[in-house]
Design a protein around this motif. Structure first.
Motif, mmCIF file in Angstrom:
data_model
loop_
_atom_site.group_PDB
_atom_site.id
_atom_site.type_symbol
_atom_site.label_atom_id
_atom_site.label_comp_id
_atom_site.label_asym_id
_atom_site.label_seq_id
_atom_site.Cartn_x
_atom_site.Cartn_y
_atom_site.Cartn_z
ATOM 1 N N SER A 245 0.856 -1.326 0.099
ATOM 2 C CA SER A 245 0.054 -0.085 -0.056
ATOM 3 C C SER A 245 0.742 1.332 -0.147
ATOM 4 O O SER A 245 2.089 1.090 0.250
ATOM 5 C CB SER A 245 -0.932 -0.048 1.193
ATOM 6 O OG SER A 245 -0.243 0.108 2.502
ATOM 7 N N GLU B 31 0.733 3.537 2.186
ATOM 8 C CA GLU B 31 1.146 3.808 3.459
ATOM 9 C C GLU B 31 2.541 2.994 4.089
ATOM 10 O O GLU B 31 3.194 3.335 4.608
ATOM 11 C CB GLU B 31 -0.016 3.493 4.427
ATOM 12 C CG GLU B 31 -1.098 4.626 4.350
ATOM 13 C CD GLU B 31 -0.830 5.996 4.564
ATOM 14 O OE1 GLU B 31 0.113 6.519 5.295
ATOM 15 O OE2 GLU B 31 -1.304 6.807 3.735
ATOM 16 N N GLU B 32 2.382 1.704 3.235
ATOM 17 C CA GLU B 32 3.536 0.821 3.482
ATOM 18 C C GLU B 32 4.764 1.320 2.998
ATOM 19 O O GLU B 32 5.656 1.293 3.393
ATOM 20 C CB GLU B 32 3.174 -0.761 3.307
ATOM 21 C CG GLU B 32 4.432 -1.583 3.578
ATOM 22 C CD GLU B 32 4.006 -2.901 3.204
ATOM 23 O OE1 GLU B 32 3.026 -3.286 2.857
ATOM 24 O OE2 GLU B 32 5.051 -3.818 3.271
ATOM 25 N N PRO C 204 -5.450 6.401 3.464
ATOM 26 C CA PRO C 204 -5.564 5.367 4.276
ATOM 27 C C PRO C 204 -6.737 4.925 4.937
ATOM 28 O O PRO C 204 -7.688 5.600 5.026
ATOM 29 C CB PRO C 204 -4.768 6.285 5.594
ATOM 30 C CG PRO C 204 -5.088 7.524 5.273
ATOM 31 C CD PRO C 204 -5.255 7.674 3.697
ATOM 32 N N ASP D 165 -4.598 0.914 7.946
ATOM 33 C CA ASP D 165 -3.592 1.824 7.986
ATOM 34 C C ASP D 165 -3.339 2.635 9.145
ATOM 35 O O ASP D 165 -2.249 3.085 9.530
ATOM 36 C CB ASP D 165 -3.662 2.502 6.613
ATOM 37 C CG ASP D 165 -3.369 1.745 5.342
ATOM 38 O OD1 ASP D 165 -2.676 0.903 5.253
ATOM 39 O OD2 ASP D 165 -4.032 2.212 4.354
ATOM 40 N N ARG D 166 -4.183 3.350 9.466
ATOM 41 C CA ARG D 166 -4.471 4.419 10.620
ATOM 42 C C ARG D 166 -3.926 3.505 11.985
ATOM 43 O O ARG D 166 -3.120 4.089 12.795
ATOM 44 C CB ARG D 166 -5.665 5.093 10.827
ATOM 45 C CG ARG D 166 -5.960 6.146 9.631
ATOM 46 C CD ARG D 166 -6.963 7.019 9.979
ATOM 47 N NE ARG D 166 -8.208 6.292 9.814
ATOM 48 C CZ ARG D 166 -9.067 6.202 8.799
ATOM 49 N NH1 ARG D 166 -8.375 6.891 7.472
ATOM 50 N NH2 ARG D 166 -10.077 5.547 8.332
ATOM 51 N N ASP E 152 -0.161 2.582 12.109
ATOM 52 C CA ASP E 152 0.531 4.067 11.866
ATOM 53 C C ASP E 152 0.814 4.658 13.114
ATOM 54 O O ASP E 152 1.817 4.804 13.813
ATOM 55 C CB ASP E 152 -0.140 5.202 11.299
ATOM 56 C CG ASP E 152 0.743 6.419 11.066
ATOM 57 O OD1 ASP E 152 1.792 6.291 10.708
ATOM 58 O OD2 ASP E 152 0.206 7.320 11.682
ATOM 59 N N LYS F 281 5.820 -0.818 11.549
ATOM 60 C CA LYS F 281 4.868 -0.542 10.602
ATOM 61 C C LYS F 281 4.800 -1.670 9.569
ATOM 62 O O LYS F 281 3.810 -2.390 9.204
ATOM 63 C CB LYS F 281 4.864 0.856 10.303
ATOM 64 C CG LYS F 281 4.389 1.858 11.232
ATOM 65 C CD LYS F 281 4.574 3.175 10.486
ATOM 66 C CE LYS F 281 4.382 4.511 11.525
ATOM 67 N NZ LYS F 281 4.772 5.882 10.777
ATOM 68 N N TYR G 78 2.180 -4.481 8.664
ATOM 69 C CA TYR G 78 1.834 -4.653 7.216
ATOM 70 C C TYR G 78 1.989 -6.068 6.647
ATOM 71 O O TYR G 78 1.044 -6.925 6.178
ATOM 72 C CB TYR G 78 2.137 -3.576 6.169
ATOM 73 C CG TYR G 78 1.599 -2.494 6.270
ATOM 74 C CD1 TYR G 78 0.301 -2.254 5.935
ATOM 75 C CD2 TYR G 78 2.343 -1.242 6.665
ATOM 76 C CE1 TYR G 78 -0.314 -1.040 5.772
ATOM 77 C CE2 TYR G 78 1.740 -0.066 6.695
ATOM 78 C CZ TYR G 78 0.387 0.201 6.566
ATOM 79 O OH TYR G 78 -0.036 1.327 6.378
#
Length: 150
Positions: free
Chosen positions: A13, A15-16, A84, A88-89, A92, A142, A146
């Motif tokens: 993703s 975010e990753e 996100p 994801d949130r 994080d 993180k 994931y």
């Protein structure tokens, strides 16, 4: 056998990717700083080397490099979405929480150095190292979340 190699690139993703870039930039910045510091010292005592400009430039570049790195990663491997989701949130939040704990524990070293009236070189470098370790550990948390699930 690890499932990390089974994950397709499309599964990574936005975010990753950001976590990877942030951690790698923090680590690369610190390694570069240490190498430049060693070269500038040229065998003399590290505390006598002109470290302040190098440290400030490293911190400044390290602040903007993740943004540039993330943009470059998106140009090369665009993500399907940049929004996100709940997972994801939560990842994080957990990464930032662990990074904050590491930073808090890591700041004990510079605090002790200050109380011992150590040279400012050692205090500044201990602080910078604590920030880098916190960034790398937070990013690792993180990425592991994931890859292995939250």
């Amino acid at each position: 056998m690890s499932k990390i190699h089974d994950i397709e690139e499309a599964d990574v993703s936005y975010e990753e990717k950001g976590a990877w870039v942030y951690g790698l930039v923090a680590l690369a910045g610190w390694v570069t700083y240490v190498l430049v510091l060693l070269v500038r010292a040229d065998g003399a005592a590290l505390a006598d080397s002109p470290y302040v400009p190098t440290l400030l430039w490293t911190i400044g570049i390290s602040a903007f490099a993740p943004v540039v790195g993330r943009l470059l990663v998106e140009v090369v491997r665009p993500s399907e979405t940049h929004r996100p989701d709940v997972r994801d949130r939560e990842i994080d939040r957990r990464g930032e929480y662990v990074g904050g704990i590491v930073l808090g524990v890591g700041m004990v070293g510079p605090f002790a150095l200050a109380l011992l009236d150590a040279d400012s070189f050692w205090i500044a470098n201990a602080m910078y190292t604590a920030f880098v370790v916190a960034a790398v550990v937070g990013s690792l948390v993180k990425v592991v979340a994931y890859r292995r699930g939250l």
